[in-house]
Design a protein around this motif. Structure first.
Motif, PDB file in Angstrom:
ATOM      1  N   THR A  36      21.654  -1.996  42.923  1.00 46.15           N
ATOM      2  CA  THR A  36      22.244  -2.429  44.205  1.00 46.15           C
ATOM      3  C   THR A  36      23.387  -1.507  44.633  1.00 46.15           C
ATOM      4  OG1 THR A  36      23.785  -3.991  43.171  1.00 46.15           O
ATOM      5  CG2 THR A  36      21.626  -4.852  43.803  1.00 46.15           C
ATOM      6  N   GLY A  37      24.014  -0.830  43.653  1.00 42.54           N
ATOM      7  CA  GLY A  37      25.053   0.141  44.001  1.00 42.54           C
ATOM      8  C   GLY A  37      24.455   1.258  44.847  1.00 42.54           C
ATOM      9  N   TYR A  40      24.365   0.177  48.462  1.00 42.53           N
ATOM     10  CA  TYR A  40      25.656   0.325  49.165  1.00 42.53           C
ATOM     11  C   TYR A  40      25.947   1.797  49.441  1.00 42.53           C
ATOM     12  CZ  TYR A  40      26.747  -4.600  48.687  1.00 42.53           C
ATOM     13  OH  TYR A  40      26.721  -5.967  48.804  1.00 42.53           O
ATOM     14  N   ARG A  41      25.593   2.643  48.480  1.00 47.68           N
ATOM     15  CA  ARG A  41      25.789   4.081  48.686  1.00 47.68           C
ATOM     16  C   ARG A  41      24.910   4.589  49.831  1.00 47.68           C
ATOM     17  NH1 ARG A  41      27.944   7.166  44.472  1.00 47.68           N
ATOM     18  NH2 ARG A  41      28.741   5.905  42.753  1.00 47.68           N
ATOM     19  N   SER A 101      33.386   2.078  48.355  1.00 47.24           N
ATOM     20  CA  SER A 101      34.125   0.836  48.063  1.00 47.24           C
ATOM     21  C   SER A 101      34.583   0.167  49.353  1.00 47.24           C
ATOM     22  CB  SER A 101      35.347   1.104  47.192  1.00 47.24           C
ATOM     23  OG  SER A 101      34.957   1.447  45.901  1.00 47.24           O
ATOM     24  N   ALA A 104      31.600  -1.504  50.954  1.00 51.69           N
ATOM     25  CA  ALA A 104      31.194  -2.668  50.150  1.00 51.69           C
ATOM     26  C   ALA A 104      32.228  -3.795  50.187  1.00 51.69           C
ATOM     27  CB  ALA A 104      30.952  -2.233  48.708  1.00 51.69           C
ATOM     28  N   ARG A 110      28.097  -7.198  53.154  1.00 49.23           N
ATOM     29  CA  ARG A 110      27.589  -7.752  51.883  1.00 49.23           C
ATOM     30  C   ARG A 110      26.540  -8.827  52.124  1.00 49.23           C
ATOM     31  NH1 ARG A 110      30.306  -5.712  47.783  1.00 49.23           N
ATOM     32  NH2 ARG A 110      29.113  -7.052  46.401  1.00 49.23           N
ATOM     33  N   GLY A 130      24.829  -4.396  39.408  1.00 51.16           N
ATOM     34  CA  GLY A 130      25.811  -4.282  40.483  1.00 51.16           C
ATOM     35  C   GLY A 130      27.151  -4.846  40.068  1.00 51.16           C
ATOM     36  N   ARG A 131      27.802  -5.510  41.023  1.00 55.81           N
ATOM     37  CA  ARG A 131      29.128  -6.084  40.751  1.00 55.81           C
ATOM     38  C   ARG A 131      29.154  -7.595  40.948  1.00 55.81           C
ATOM     39  NH1 ARG A 131      29.043  -1.284  40.491  1.00 55.81           N
ATOM     40  NH2 ARG A 131      30.755   0.199  40.503  1.00 55.81           N
ATOM     41  N   ASP A 132      28.197  -8.104  41.761  1.00 53.46           N
ATOM     42  CA  ASP A 132      28.212  -9.531  42.125  1.00 53.46           C
ATOM     43  C   ASP A 132      26.838 -10.153  41.925  1.00 53.46           C
ATOM     44  OD1 ASP A 132      26.843  -8.113  44.065  1.00 53.46           O
ATOM     45  OD2 ASP A 132      27.589  -9.318  45.728  1.00 53.46           O
ATOM     46  N   ARG A 179      38.745   2.956  41.499  1.00 55.34           N
ATOM     47  CA  ARG A 179      37.554   2.266  42.014  1.00 55.34           C
ATOM     48  C   ARG A 179      37.459   0.852  41.407  1.00 55.34           C
ATOM     49  NH1 ARG A 179      31.830   3.313  42.357  1.00 55.34           N
ATOM     50  NH2 ARG A 179      31.809   4.941  40.790  1.00 55.34           N
ATOM     51  N   ASP A 183      37.276  -2.472  43.629  1.00 57.24           N
ATOM     52  CA  ASP A 183      36.123  -3.376  43.499  1.00 57.24           C
ATOM     53  C   ASP A 183      36.520  -4.753  42.970  1.00 57.24           C
ATOM     54  OD1 ASP A 183      34.456  -1.357  44.408  1.00 57.24           O
ATOM     55  OD2 ASP A 183      33.858  -0.700  42.407  1.00 57.24           O
ATOM     56  N   ARG A 186      39.120  -6.729  45.934  1.00 54.77           N
ATOM     57  CA  ARG A 186      38.711  -6.996  47.307  1.00 54.77           C
ATOM     58  C   ARG A 186      38.527  -8.503  47.492  1.00 54.77           C
ATOM     59  NH1 ARG A 186      33.083  -4.408  46.061  1.00 54.77           N
ATOM     60  NH2 ARG A 186      32.032  -6.221  45.242  1.00 54.77           N
TER      61      ARG A 186
HETATM   62  O1   DC Z   1      27.422   1.150  40.737  1.00 56.94           O
HETATM   63  P1   DC Z   1      27.840   2.214  41.775  1.00 56.94           P
HETATM   64  O2   DC Z   1      29.044   2.991  41.343  1.00 56.94           O
HETATM   65  O3   DC Z   1      26.727   3.072  42.228  1.00 56.94           O
HETATM   66  O4   DC Z   1      28.272   1.325  43.043  1.00 56.94           O
HETATM   67  C1   DC Z   1      28.760   1.914  44.220  1.00 56.94           C
HETATM   68  C2   DC Z   1      29.801   1.027  44.876  1.00 56.94           C
HETATM   69  O5   DC Z   1      29.168  -0.124  45.446  1.00 56.94           O
HETATM   70  C3   DC Z   1      30.911   0.513  43.939  1.00 56.94           C
HETATM   71  O6   DC Z   1      32.149   1.051  44.346  1.00 56.94           O
HETATM   72  C4   DC Z   1      30.910  -0.967  44.108  1.00 56.94           C
HETATM   73  C5   DC Z   1      29.894  -1.284  45.154  1.00 56.94           C
HETATM   74  N1   DC Z   1      28.954  -2.322  44.744  1.00 56.94           N
HETATM   75  C6   DC Z   1      29.220  -3.605  45.099  1.00 56.94           C
HETATM   76  O7   DC Z   1      30.258  -3.867  45.687  1.00 56.94           O
HETATM   77  N2   DC Z   1      28.340  -4.591  44.816  1.00 56.94           N
HETATM   78  C7   DC Z   1      27.211  -4.320  44.149  1.00 56.94           C
HETATM   79  N3   DC Z   1      26.351  -5.320  43.887  1.00 56.94           N
HETATM   80  C8   DC Z   1      26.921  -2.995  43.754  1.00 56.94           C
HETATM   81  C9   DC Z   1      27.833  -2.003  44.044  1.00 56.94           C
END
Ligand code: DC
Length: 227
Positions: A36-37, A40-41, A101, A104, A110, A130-132, A179, A183, A186
């Motif tokens: 999922t990152g 966002y990229r 960031s 995102a 989101r 991912g993050r969430d 970063r 992340d 936020r």
């Molecule tokens: O995992 P990555 O470094 O490729 O992710 C890129 C950016 O996307 C990272 O700064 C956080 C964001 N991200 C996010 O907020 N939620 C996700 N599910 C995946 C990535």
């Protein structure tokens, strides 16, 4: 191995090894892997290409809503496509890494992305990183993993991945810490650990050791086997 078609959420900070682990676990279990990152990229890259100001939340969320993500198979391997093309290598560029960031951090963006991520995961089981993922995208995933590692080790891994010299370690540690901070602090869906997540500190562990640990947890969830 019998099919183990479950959804697995893998979250953690930048450089914790999420994508390598998630890809290997997906391959071993015959599941789809969604980074999922990378999505966002890809949206950040597209906005930069189109000259959409990264401060314009409405324009960014419309852009996200209008963007098509789908699976396509190249040589039998499922790959994520954006607007009919494979994701460009430039999504890993320094510029995108620096700006992603911010993109995102917008809840409107989101929301669009979460819907697309869930739709891409529909089917026979997905490993999503991912993050969430465990907290917001797949809160009902039967297996949630939170991967972490020391800042120094994450920075070292990132430098090796990029083929860069280890003398750049202090800079890389600063950039990852920055970063992490963005992340985690936020307002919307910050990087956080789901209550029912299994935390794995990968400091000092090899990729295959971590992959084996996750597969052990997946088998336990699927078949009730011991770890
Ligand atoms: O995992 P990555 O470094 O490729 O992710 C890129 C950016 O996307 C990272 O700064 C956080 C964001 N991200 C996010 O907020 N939620 C996700 N599910 C995946 C990535």
């Amino acid at each position: 191995m019998l099919p183990c078609q479950l959804n697995i959420a893998i979250d953690g900070p930048a450089g914790a090894g999420k994508s390598s682990v998630a890809r290997a676990v997906a391959q071993a279990l015959g599941l789809v892997y969604l980074d999922t990152g990378a999505m966002y990229r890809a949206i950040t890259w597209k906005a930069l290409q189109m000259g959409v100001p990264l401060t314009d939340v409405d324009a960014l969320s419309s852009l996200a809503a209008a963007t098509d993500f789908h699976w396509d198979s190249e040589n039998g391997i499922l790959e994520l496509y954006m607007d009919g093309k494979p994701l460009p290598a430039a999504i890993r560029s320094a510029e995108v890494t620096q700006q992603v960031s911010l993109v995102a951090s917008y809840e409107q963006v989101r929301k669009e992305m979460r819907q697309k991520q869930r739709a891409l995961g529909n089917g026979n089981g997905v490993v999503m990183d991912g993050r969430d993922i465990g907290t917001a995208v797949m809160p009902n995933a039967p297996l949630k993993i939170f991967l972490t590692a020391s800042l120094e080790e994450r920075a070292e891994r990132r430098l090796r991945e990029l083929g860069q010299d280890l003398s750049l370690l202090p800079q890389m540690m600063r950039s990852l810490a920055e970063r992490d901070h963005k992340d985690s602090s936020r307002e919307h869906s910050p990087l956080s650990i789901a209550e029912d997540a299994i935390i794995i500190d990968t400091t000092g562990l090899s990729l295959s050791q971590v992959v084996d640990l996750v597969i052990g947890h997946a088998k336990r969830v699927c078949f009730g086997e011991g770890e």
